[in-house]
Design a protein around this motif. Structure first.
Motif, short mmCIF file in Angstrom:
data_model
loop_
_atom_site.label_atom_id
_atom_site.label_comp_id
_atom_site.label_asym_id
_atom_site.label_seq_id
_atom_site.Cartn_x
_atom_site.Cartn_y
_atom_site.Cartn_z
N ASN A 122 -110.45 -46.11 -25.91
CA ASN A 122 -111.10 -46.55 -27.14
C ASN A 122 -111.35 -45.29 -27.96
O ASN A 122 -112.07 -44.39 -27.51
N VAL A 123 -110.75 -45.19 -29.14
CA VAL A 123 -110.87 -43.96 -29.92
C VAL A 123 -111.27 -44.20 -31.37
O VAL A 123 -110.99 -45.26 -31.94
N VAL A 124 -111.92 -43.19 -31.93
CA VAL A 124 -112.13 -43.11 -33.37
C VAL A 124 -111.31 -41.89 -33.79
O VAL A 124 -111.52 -40.79 -33.29
N MET A 125 -110.34 -42.11 -34.66
CA MET A 125 -109.44 -41.03 -35.07
C MET A 125 -109.49 -40.90 -36.59
O MET A 125 -109.42 -41.90 -37.29
N ASP A 126 -109.65 -39.68 -37.08
CA ASP A 126 -109.68 -39.50 -38.53
C ASP A 126 -108.60 -38.53 -38.97
O ASP A 126 -108.18 -37.66 -38.21
N GLY A 127 -108.15 -38.71 -40.21
CA GLY A 127 -107.10 -37.85 -40.74
C GLY A 127 -106.67 -38.31 -42.11
O GLY A 127 -107.46 -38.85 -42.88
N ARG A 128 -105.39 -38.09 -42.43
CA ARG A 128 -104.85 -38.48 -43.73
C ARG A 128 -103.93 -39.70 -43.62
O ARG A 128 -103.72 -40.41 -44.58
N ASP A 129 -103.35 -39.89 -42.41
CA ASP A 129 -102.33 -40.93 -42.28
C ASP A 129 -102.47 -41.72 -40.97
O ASP A 129 -101.50 -42.18 -40.41
N ILE A 130 -103.70 -41.86 -40.51
CA ILE A 130 -103.91 -42.52 -39.20
C ILE A 130 -103.60 -44.02 -39.29
O ILE A 130 -102.81 -44.55 -38.51
N GLY A 131 -104.19 -44.69 -40.26
CA GLY A 131 -103.97 -46.14 -40.39
C GLY A 131 -102.60 -46.51 -40.88
O GLY A 131 -102.11 -47.61 -40.61
N THR A 132 -101.95 -45.61 -41.62
CA THR A 132 -100.63 -45.92 -42.18
C THR A 132 -99.48 -45.49 -41.29
O THR A 132 -98.40 -46.08 -41.33
N LEU A 190 -100.93 -39.16 -47.98
CA LEU A 190 -102.26 -39.75 -47.95
C LEU A 190 -102.30 -40.97 -48.87
O LEU A 190 -102.03 -40.86 -50.06
N LYS A 191 -102.60 -42.14 -48.30
CA LYS A 191 -102.79 -43.35 -49.11
C LYS A 191 -103.57 -44.36 -48.28
O LYS A 191 -103.62 -44.28 -47.05
N GLN A 192 -104.18 -45.29 -48.99
CA GLN A 192 -104.97 -46.31 -48.31
C GLN A 192 -104.04 -47.36 -47.71
O GLN A 192 -103.18 -47.90 -48.40
N ALA A 193 -104.22 -47.64 -46.42
CA ALA A 193 -103.43 -48.69 -45.78
C ALA A 193 -103.78 -50.03 -46.43
O ALA A 193 -104.91 -50.23 -46.88
N VAL A 194 -102.81 -50.93 -46.48
CA VAL A 194 -103.00 -52.23 -47.11
C VAL A 194 -104.19 -52.97 -46.50
O VAL A 194 -104.96 -53.64 -47.21
N ASP A 195 -104.36 -52.85 -45.18
CA ASP A 195 -105.44 -53.57 -44.49
C ASP A 195 -106.67 -52.71 -44.21
O ASP A 195 -107.53 -53.06 -43.40
N ALA A 196 -106.78 -51.56 -44.90
CA ALA A 196 -107.94 -50.68 -44.71
C ALA A 196 -109.08 -51.09 -45.65
O ALA A 196 -108.84 -51.58 -46.76
#
Length: 222
Positions: A122-132, A190-196
């Motif tokens: 179970n992770v929390v991951m941060d960055g520029r392109d994690i969700g995409t 870097l961009k917002q994922a559609v489901d973010a």
């Protein structure tokens, strides 16, 4: 697959601070991808590697091993076995990390490690392109942002607290330039994922942002 929370956003939005707090509250592992990119940048800096030379960068990546460990509750980043926590937070390393992040070999190297960890924990991951790009199947995706002025002020106060002389206008210009570079790079921009879910932290405290994400997590579990 573990439960994955992906937090993306521009430089200085408070991603790492928020991600650490959320991970601690939920008992998840926090994966600081920015620190991993900084560790690779530190290697390139020390070895005086020319980032415009794809072949040299590719060969160098084969010699790099980056792992994450903990001392007590503090995350430590190891570059080829050396704890580099105290070397990776300089402005010089940060700028080089942003530049090297556009290199395909660098991204593939780190993505492999990040995906493997998220698969079993179970992770929390941060960055520029994690969700995409890195964790496109993450169960919860957040796009955390703030105005360039707000981010510059936060960085200025952080450096001032450390006794570092700095110019707030220069910091803001650097942030704007880094945003542009991150958003226009060819590989995983870097961009917002559609489901973010978008969270603008300009007028929010760290506690308020963390609480919002934790609430979203529990709602997603219903």
């Amino acid at each position: 697959m573990g439960y994955n929370i992906a937090i993306d956003g521009p430089a200085g939005a408070g991603k790492s601070t928020i991600a650490k707090r959320v991970a601690k509250e939920l008992g998840f592992i926090y994966v600081d991808t920015g620190a991993m990119y900084r560790a690779i940048a530190l290697y390139f800096l020390r070895k005086k590697i020319d980032l415009t030379n794809e072949k040299v960068v590719s060969i160098a990546c084969e010699s790099i091993d980056i792992t994450i460990g903990y001392q007590g509750k503090e995350q430590q980043v190891y570059l080829n076995g050396e704890n580099v926590n105290s070397f990776i937070r300089t402005e010089e390393v940060g700028k080089l990390a942003s530049i090297s992040a556009g290199n395909r070999e660098v991204r593939m190297k780190l993505m492999e490690l990040q995906k493997a960890l998220a698969q079993k924990e179970n992770v929390v991951m941060d960055g520029r392109d994690i969700g995409t790009y890195v964790l496109p199947k993450a169960q919860l995706k957040i796009f955390l942002t703030a105005s360039a002025k707000t981010r510059a002020k936060r960085r200025f106060l952080e450096l001032e607290e450390k006794g570092t002389e700095c110019d707030i206008n220069e910091i803001e210009n650097d942030i704007i330039e880094r945003d542009k570079r991150d958003m226009t790079r060819e590989i995983a921009p870097l961009k917002q994922a559609v489901d973010a879910i978008l969270i603008d932290s300009s007028e929010m405290t760290i506690e308020q942002v963390a609480e919002s994400i934790i609430k979203l997590y529990y709602e997603s579990k219903k």
